[in-house]
Scaffold this motif. Structure first.
Motif, PDB file in Angstrom:
ATOM      1  N   VAL A   1      58.615  48.217  28.925  1.00 43.85           N
ATOM      2  CA  VAL A   1      57.186  47.922  29.091  1.00 43.85           C
ATOM      3  C   VAL A   1      57.010  46.446  29.420  1.00 43.85           C
ATOM      4  N   LYS A   2      56.371  46.179  30.543  1.00 40.48           N
ATOM      5  CA  LYS A   2      56.076  44.797  30.928  1.00 40.48           C
ATOM      6  C   LYS A   2      54.850  44.314  30.156  1.00 40.48           C
ATOM      7  N   VAL A   3      54.999  43.207  29.448  1.00 43.04           N
ATOM      8  CA  VAL A   3      53.944  42.695  28.580  1.00 43.04           C
ATOM      9  C   VAL A   3      53.410  41.381  29.129  1.00 43.04           C
ATOM     10  N   THR A   4      52.080  41.284  29.198  1.00 43.16           N
ATOM     11  CA  THR A   4      51.414  40.041  29.591  1.00 43.16           C
ATOM     12  C   THR A   4      50.566  39.561  28.426  1.00 43.16           C
ATOM     13  N   ARG A   5      50.748  38.303  28.044  1.00 39.86           N
ATOM     14  CA  ARG A   5      49.950  37.731  26.955  1.00 39.86           C
ATOM     15  C   ARG A   5      48.707  37.070  27.544  1.00 39.86           C
ATOM     16  N   PHE A   6      47.582  37.287  26.874  1.00 43.16           N
ATOM     17  CA  PHE A   6      46.325  36.729  27.371  1.00 43.16           C
ATOM     18  C   PHE A   6      45.570  36.098  26.209  1.00 43.16           C
ATOM     19  N   LEU A   7      45.428  34.769  26.262  1.00 46.31           N
ATOM     20  CA  LEU A   7      44.652  34.036  25.265  1.00 46.31           C
ATOM     21  C   LEU A   7      43.298  33.674  25.869  1.00 46.31           C
ATOM     22  N   SER A   8      42.243  33.854  25.086  1.00 48.69           N
ATOM     23  CA  SER A   8      40.900  33.637  25.618  1.00 48.69           C
ATOM     24  C   SER A   8      40.053  32.860  24.615  1.00 48.69           C
ATOM     25  N   SER A   9      39.144  32.030  25.168  1.00 50.27           N
ATOM     26  CA  SER A   9      38.190  31.317  24.331  1.00 50.27           C
ATOM     27  C   SER A   9      36.931  32.144  24.067  1.00 50.27           C
ATOM     28  N   ARG A  10      36.842  33.314  24.707  1.00 51.53           N
ATOM     29  CA  ARG A  10      35.692  34.184  24.461  1.00 51.53           C
ATOM     30  C   ARG A  10      35.787  34.790  23.059  1.00 51.53           C
ATOM     31  N   PRO A  11      34.666  35.253  22.514  1.00 48.93           N
ATOM     32  CA  PRO A  11      34.754  36.059  21.295  1.00 48.93           C
ATOM     33  C   PRO A  11      35.597  37.298  21.561  1.00 48.93           C
ATOM     34  N   PRO A  12      36.262  37.850  20.540  1.00 51.45           N
ATOM     35  CA  PRO A  12      37.179  38.975  20.772  1.00 51.45           C
ATOM     36  C   PRO A  12      36.539  40.144  21.516  1.00 51.45           C
ATOM     37  N   ALA A  13      35.330  40.548  21.124  1.00 50.82           N
ATOM     38  CA  ALA A  13      34.692  41.688  21.789  1.00 50.82           C
ATOM     39  C   ALA A  13      34.399  41.374  23.248  1.00 50.82           C
ATOM     40  N   ALA A  14      33.914  40.171  23.526  1.00 46.15           N
ATOM     41  CA  ALA A  14      33.589  39.792  24.905  1.00 46.15           C
ATOM     42  C   ALA A  14      34.847  39.743  25.764  1.00 46.15           C
ATOM     43  N   ALA A  15      35.949  39.262  25.202  1.00 47.59           N
ATOM     44  CA  ALA A  15      37.198  39.198  25.969  1.00 47.59           C
ATOM     45  C   ALA A  15      37.698  40.593  26.322  1.00 47.59           C
ATOM     46  N   LEU A  16      37.596  41.526  25.390  1.00 45.30           N
ATOM     47  CA  LEU A  16      38.057  42.884  25.659  1.00 45.30           C
ATOM     48  C   LEU A  16      37.145  43.589  26.657  1.00 45.30           C
ATOM     49  N   VAL A  17      35.833  43.378  26.532  1.00 46.27           N
ATOM     50  CA  VAL A  17      34.906  43.982  27.490  1.00 46.27           C
ATOM     51  C   VAL A  17      35.178  43.454  28.893  1.00 46.27           C
ATOM     52  N   HIS A  18      35.437  42.147  29.012  1.00 45.63           N
ATOM     53  CA  HIS A  18      35.752  41.561  30.314  1.00 45.63           C
ATOM     54  C   HIS A  18      37.033  42.156  30.874  1.00 45.63           C
ATOM     55  N   GLU A  19      38.022  42.361  30.016  1.00 48.77           N
ATOM     56  CA  GLU A  19      39.311  42.883  30.471  1.00 48.77           C
ATOM     57  C   GLU A  19      39.213  44.355  30.852  1.00 48.77           C
ATOM     58  N   SER A  20      38.241  45.068  30.295  1.00 44.40           N
ATOM     59  CA  SER A  20      38.137  46.509  30.520  1.00 44.40           C
ATOM     60  C   SER A  20      37.851  46.866  31.974  1.00 44.40           C
ATOM     61  N   GLY A  21      37.326  45.920  32.742  1.00 43.80           N
ATOM     62  CA  GLY A  21      37.053  46.204  34.143  1.00 43.80           C
ATOM     63  C   GLY A  21      38.299  46.313  34.995  1.00 43.80           C
ATOM     64  N   GLU A  22      39.455  45.884  34.456  1.00 42.09           N
ATOM     65  CA  GLU A  22      40.690  45.864  35.245  1.00 42.09           C
ATOM     66  C   GLU A  22      41.761  46.803  34.715  1.00 42.09           C
ATOM     67  N   VAL A  23      41.482  47.531  33.630  1.00 42.09           N
ATOM     68  CA  VAL A  23      42.511  48.372  33.010  1.00 42.09           C
ATOM     69  C   VAL A  23      41.998  49.800  32.868  1.00 42.09           C
ATOM     70  N   GLY A  24      42.924  50.713  32.550  1.00 44.61           N
ATOM     71  CA  GLY A  24      42.553  52.112  32.378  1.00 44.61           C
ATOM     72  C   GLY A  24      42.338  52.513  30.947  1.00 44.61           C
ATOM     73  N   LEU A  25      42.713  51.646  29.994  1.00 47.82           N
ATOM     74  CA  LEU A  25      42.522  51.939  28.576  1.00 47.82           C
ATOM     75  C   LEU A  25      42.535  50.631  27.800  1.00 47.82           C
ATOM     76  N   VAL A  26      41.595  50.512  26.854  1.00 49.41           N
ATOM     77  CA  VAL A  26      41.572  49.386  25.926  1.00 49.41           C
ATOM     78  C   VAL A  26      41.801  49.942  24.528  1.00 49.41           C
ATOM     79  N   VAL A  27      42.710  49.340  23.785  1.00 51.90           N
ATOM     80  CA  VAL A  27      43.052  49.791  22.437  1.00 51.90           C
ATOM     81  C   VAL A  27      42.580  48.744  21.434  1.00 51.90           C
ATOM     82  N   VAL A  28      41.846  49.193  20.416  1.00 51.89           N
ATOM     83  CA  VAL A  28      41.365  48.294  19.366  1.00 51.89           C
ATOM     84  C   VAL A  28      41.675  48.912  18.011  1.00 51.89           C
TER      85      VAL A  28
END
Length: 310
Positions: A228-255
């Protein structure tokens, strides 16, 4: 480690709507990838709320409507996916939460749809799904009505905070990414933008601490899932906002989410309510040590609230 049965079936809710067939398709894909049995479940109330004065009035009993919905779903699965898949269809009388939680007691995954409702009704539906995830004991995947298969399904994102709450979520995300041969994006958010880099002591900057946290959290799973290729992503956004932003580019978000009767998880709640891609809610079941630590913390808080009366 989590407590759900990783070798169990994929359970999906059937509600009789046309949009629900896309949710069934999602569950079919997961069952085919895992070589698992697919269980279609249609809950129904003993007494329907129909009235002859309502536009959608139907003379059929709720049990008959549930049976009709299952027949349509089964025919849809057989038409699009053939007869090679092991398939079970069942109806049960009772509340949605009770019926689905009971059906998913030995499942590897429970799949439900997200309604198109807006405003307060969406919040009500979101809370119902969070409560269902806590009761089911297995990962709950909430699929929006607009979902369709796409290349984005080859990317999975998971949010972690370094605590036990995200341990099961990380395990589930690696398993899904391996099954899909997908890339995994690990999101750690909440970076204080003004203090991200401490020039006076770079070794103790937030970036350094976050990177060390990610390394410790990922180490056992990168060894187990080396492909599995893993990419680390650090963000200054609040956790929920960062995941919502990322959801536009992925097929599944896990929380991750708390288990229990009243789960309070702002990140999971906003994820289910706002994301346009499927969201997997993975409940965390505290160990005996964690339960004892929480009990001591509650007792300490109660002692702090005692005010002398002299």
């Amino acid at each position: 480690m989590s407590t759900w049965n990783r070798g169990g079936p994929v359970v999906v809710e059937v509600d009789g709507s046309a949009e629900n067939l896309h949710v069934v398709d999602y569950a079919c894909g997961e069952a085919l990838r895992a070589g698992a049995e697919l269980v279609l479940v249609a809950p129904y109330a003993l007494h329907g709320s129909f009235s002859p004065m309502m536009p959608a009035y139907s003379p059929k009993a709720p049990a008959e409507l549930a049976d009709d919905a299952l027949r349509v779903a089964v025919a849809h699965v057989r038409h699009h996916h053939g007869y090679a898949m092991d398939l079970v269809a069942l109806t049960d009388e009772g509340s949605r939460a009770r019926v689905l939680a009971h059906a998913a007691r030995s499942a590897r995954m429970l799949v439900v749809g997200r309604s198109r409702s807006r405003g307060p009704q969406r919040l009500v539906n979101t809370h119902a799904n969070l409560t269902l995830a806590a009761r089911a004991g297995c990962p709950l995947v909430v699929v929006p009505a607009t979902w369709r298969p796409s290349l984005a399904d080859r990317r999975v994102a998971v949010g972690i905070d370094g605590t036990a709450l995200s341990a099961e979520a990380l395990e589930f995300a690696f398993g899904v990414a391996a099954g899909r041969k997908a890339n995994l994006i690990v999101v750690h958010a909440g970076l204080p933008a003004d203090h991200a880099f401490n020039d006076e002591d770079p070794e103790h900057s937030w970036i350094s601490r976050a990177d060390a946290l990610l390394s410790d959290s990922l180490a056992p799973w990168t060894r187990l899932y080396g492909d599995v290729k893993v990419t680390r992503f650090l963000s200054s956004r609040p956790p929920a906002a960062a995941l919502v932003h990322e959801s536009g580019e992925v097929g599944l978000v896990v929380v991750g989410s708390h288990s229990g009767a009243l789960p309070i998880d702002p990140v999971a709640r906003r994820s289910v309510a706002a994301m346009t891609c499927p969201v997997a809610i993975v409940p965390h079941h505290p160990t005996a040590e964690e339960q004892e630590r929480l009990r001591k913390q509650r007792e300490a808080r109660r002692r702090e609230l005692v005010t002398p009366t002299y």
